[in-house]
Design an enzyme around this catalytic site. Structure first.
Site, PDB file in Angstrom:
ATOM      1  CG  ASP A  44      -1.900   1.064   1.290  1.00 41.32           C
ATOM      2  OD1 ASP A  44      -2.758   1.093   0.483  1.00 41.32           O
ATOM      3  OD2 ASP A  44      -1.773   2.063   2.273  1.00 41.32           O
ATOM      4  CD  GLU A  61      -1.888   2.610  -3.551  1.00 38.07           C
ATOM      5  OE1 GLU A  61      -2.982   3.061  -3.974  1.00 38.07           O
ATOM      6  OE2 GLU A  61      -1.686   2.700  -2.482  1.00 38.07           O
TER       7      GLU A  61
HETATM    8  C1  GLC Z   1      -4.415   3.083  -0.670  1.00 33.22           C
HETATM    9  C2  GLC Z   1      -5.285   2.048  -0.677  1.00 33.22           C
HETATM   10  C3  GLC Z   1      -6.742   3.043  -0.276  1.00 33.22           C
HETATM   11  C4  GLC Z   1      -6.133   3.715   1.080  1.00 33.22           C
HETATM   12  C5  GLC Z   1      -4.951   4.326   1.328  1.00 33.22           C
HETATM   13  C6  GLC Z   1      -4.310   4.402   2.506  1.00 33.22           C
HETATM   14  O1  GLC Z   1      -4.349   4.233  -1.682  1.00 33.22           O
HETATM   15  O2  GLC Z   1      -5.651   1.523  -1.972  1.00 33.22           O
HETATM   16  O3  GLC Z   1      -7.684   2.401  -0.036  1.00 33.22           O
HETATM   17  O4  GLC Z   1      -7.070   4.605   1.245  1.00 33.22           O
HETATM   18  O5  GLC Z   1      -3.872   3.617   0.453  1.00 33.22           O
HETATM   19  O6  GLC Z   1      -3.988   3.426   3.209  1.00 33.22           O
END
Ligand code: GLC
Length: 530
Positions: A214, A274
């Site tokens: 994440d 991500e």
């Molecule tokens: C990422 C996740 C999202 C979350 C954020 C904070 O972007 O995909 O859903 O709100 O991280 O953890």
């Protein structure tokens, strides 16, 4: 050893299975509810494994199921090495893992390194311990600016709206790039890295096959936490370019090297990041041989239904990975973005385009991530104000509706809510009327359904030698169309020209619309063996 990229997925080795795997993202609250409380859980996933086998996916990514007060639906983790009771328990997780593995499905889980929940024992200890304590040094506590420290330490906004700083009783401020309930950790503190490593090992020792990391561009912050360049859109999905000091600090790569070093002790495991970094060269840095194996390609996720944008998304994604050991990694939808059926116009048009996009995504070389419900052609749902739960809604002063529309539970069977998702009709986000035709049950019985298209596409992708090779060659196509050829002989043609176009040479393997007259209709895609 360099990977043999000429083999179709079924014949890959155990070490590099992820290179062309089809991953399936389970947004756990919304996939399947096993205990009848209206919220999805681990037992629900176990019960629906047969659906995933019939669909033909290779691996799961399960969104956070760890103990959490749910300020951001699990992305606020109070204990990264346990299971939230709403979702089940550790024994239930182990059982899911064993059953999935027995069915040939690998299991990856979410890793949330950037922040914890404000209820995490560390943050509670930091609040109690006070300024300058070792407990506060795990987070980013600072004194405020201005004569009495009443101004936040810098100008950073939270991606959920409002300032990225909150003040505690003794007057200090702490950083939270996301909600105030998600304090950022300080990765220059060795204890923080050691704890991340403990979390990795905890799940790896149980047998998981990898992680989705994440906010993988977020963990490091520049020394001194300088003001960032003011920007118009600083939200979750904004293009965090240079000048946005909250993200993509060079120090983040040390964290990735540490993660990779642990993964390398567990052969056959992987991590996908991500990474919301739009410059190809900056994104490529995360894919160096000692960092992430995969990084999501968000260019496809953000492209409009426009032939130039789609081509650009493919070109940039391939350019990003070109000088790295990584394959590309394609995403059309996830739990943070409007679903692609809706993005592409919704209704019948949106569905037609989504079918074509699925064939584009699954023909491209590399790994692919499906979001639960993609295989049913799920659209976003217009939800009334009073049911919205995403923290973005309140933090934006109710100006941005947030991400609930793409998180409505998956419809499985029957003709009314909760469509087999749960034994009770009231689900954590309400399910609309009229979804019977969208259910997996209805679609499984219909050879022309979105589900049938996905099943056939994944079966071909898994078994046919035409998918061999990681390269791609653009081939001439009519205006408004895209066409490319894979080394194994797969040709994919996508038509956005506004009219039907003649089919190219070759044997049709699969099409998103009827190609009976030797033509490919507008807003459709076809796979051929040529
Ligand atoms: C990422 C996740 C999202 C979350 C954020 C904070 O972007 O995909 O859903 O709100 O991280 O953890």
């Amino acid at each position: 050893m360099s990977p043999d990229t000429s083999l179709p997925a079924a014949r890959r080795t155990d070490a590099d299975w992820w290179r062309d795997a089809v991953f399936y993202q389970v947004y756990i609250r919304s996939f399947a509810d096993g205990n009848g409380d209206g919220v999805g859980d681990l037992a629900g996933i176990r019960a629906r494994l047969p659906h995933l086998v019939a669909l033909g996916i290779d691996a799961l990514w399960i969104t956070p199921f760890y103990p959490s007060p749910m300020a951001d639906h699990g992305y606020d983790v109070a204990d990264p090495r346990d299971v939230e009771p709403v979702f089940g328990d550790l024994a239930g997780f182990d059982a899911l893992l064993a059953e999935a593995h027995a069915l040939g499905i690998r299991v990856t889980v979410d890793l949330v390194p950037n922040h914890t929940s404000d209820r995490h024992a560390w943050f509670q200890a930091a609040l109690a311990a006070g300024p300058s304590s070792p407990e506060r040094a795990r987070y980013l506590f600072r004194d405020g600016r201005g004569p009495d420290g009443a101004e936040p330490p810098n100008n950073w906004p939270s991606v959920f709206g409002g300032p990225a700083w909150s003040r505690v009783d003794d007057g200090q401020w702490y950083l939270h790039i996301f909600a105030p309930e998600q304090p950022d950790l300080d990765f220059t503190n060795p204890e923080v890295l050691a704890d991340l490593e403990a979390t990795l090992r905890f799940w790896l020792d149980r047998g998981v096959d990898g992680f989705r990391v994440d906010v993988a561009h977020g963990m490091a912050k520049p020394a001194g936490l300088p003001d960032m360049q003011p920007m118009e859109d600083t939200g979750l999905l904004a293009d965090h370019g240079p000048g946005d000091h909250r993200f993509d600090d060079d120090g983040v790569h040390d964290v990735h090297r540490r993660i990779r070093a642990v993964l390398d002790e567990y052969p056959g495991t992987m991590a996908v990041g991500e990474v919301w970094v739009s410059q190809d060269e900056r994104l490529a840095l995360y894919l160096r041989p000692d960092e992430l194996q995969l990084a999501f390609n968000f260019k496809l996720l953000t492209a409009e239904w426009d032939v130039d944008e789609l081509r650009d998304a493919v070109v940039h994604s391939l350019a990003t990975v070109a000088g790295t050991p990584a394959p590309a990694c394609w995403v059309l939808s996830n739990h943070d973005r409007p679903r692609h059926v809706t993005r592409y116009g919704g209704g019948e048009v949106g569905t037609r385009r989504a079918r074509a996009a699925a064939l584009l995504q699954l023909a491209l070389p590399g790994a692919a991530y499906l979001y639960n419900g993609d295989e049913l052609g799920m659209p976003d749902v217009d939800l009334p104000d009073e049911v919205l739960q995403d923290p973005i809604w309140e933090r934006s002063g109710r100006t941005e509706r947030g991400r609930d529309a793409c998180r409505v539970p998956v419809p499985w069977s029957g003709s009314e809510a909760a469509y087999g998702f749960s034994s009770r009709a009231e689900t954590w986000l309400p399910m609309p009327e009229g979804w019977e035709p969208l259910t997996a049950e209805a679609q499984a019985a219909d050879a022309g359904s979105v589900l049938s298209l996905y099943r056939t596409a994944l079966q071909l992708r898994r078994t046919s030698p035409v998918f061999a090779g990681e390269g791609l060659e653009w081939v001439p196509a009519p205006d408004g169309c895209l066409a490319f050829r894979r080394p194994g002989g797969l040709v994919c043609l996508l038509n956005l020209s506004g009219a039907a176009v003649p089919l190219p040479e070759g044997r049709v393997l699969l099409a998103s619309a009827d190609t009976g007259d030797g033509v490919l209709p507008h807003d459709a895609a076809v796979w051929l063996h040529a």
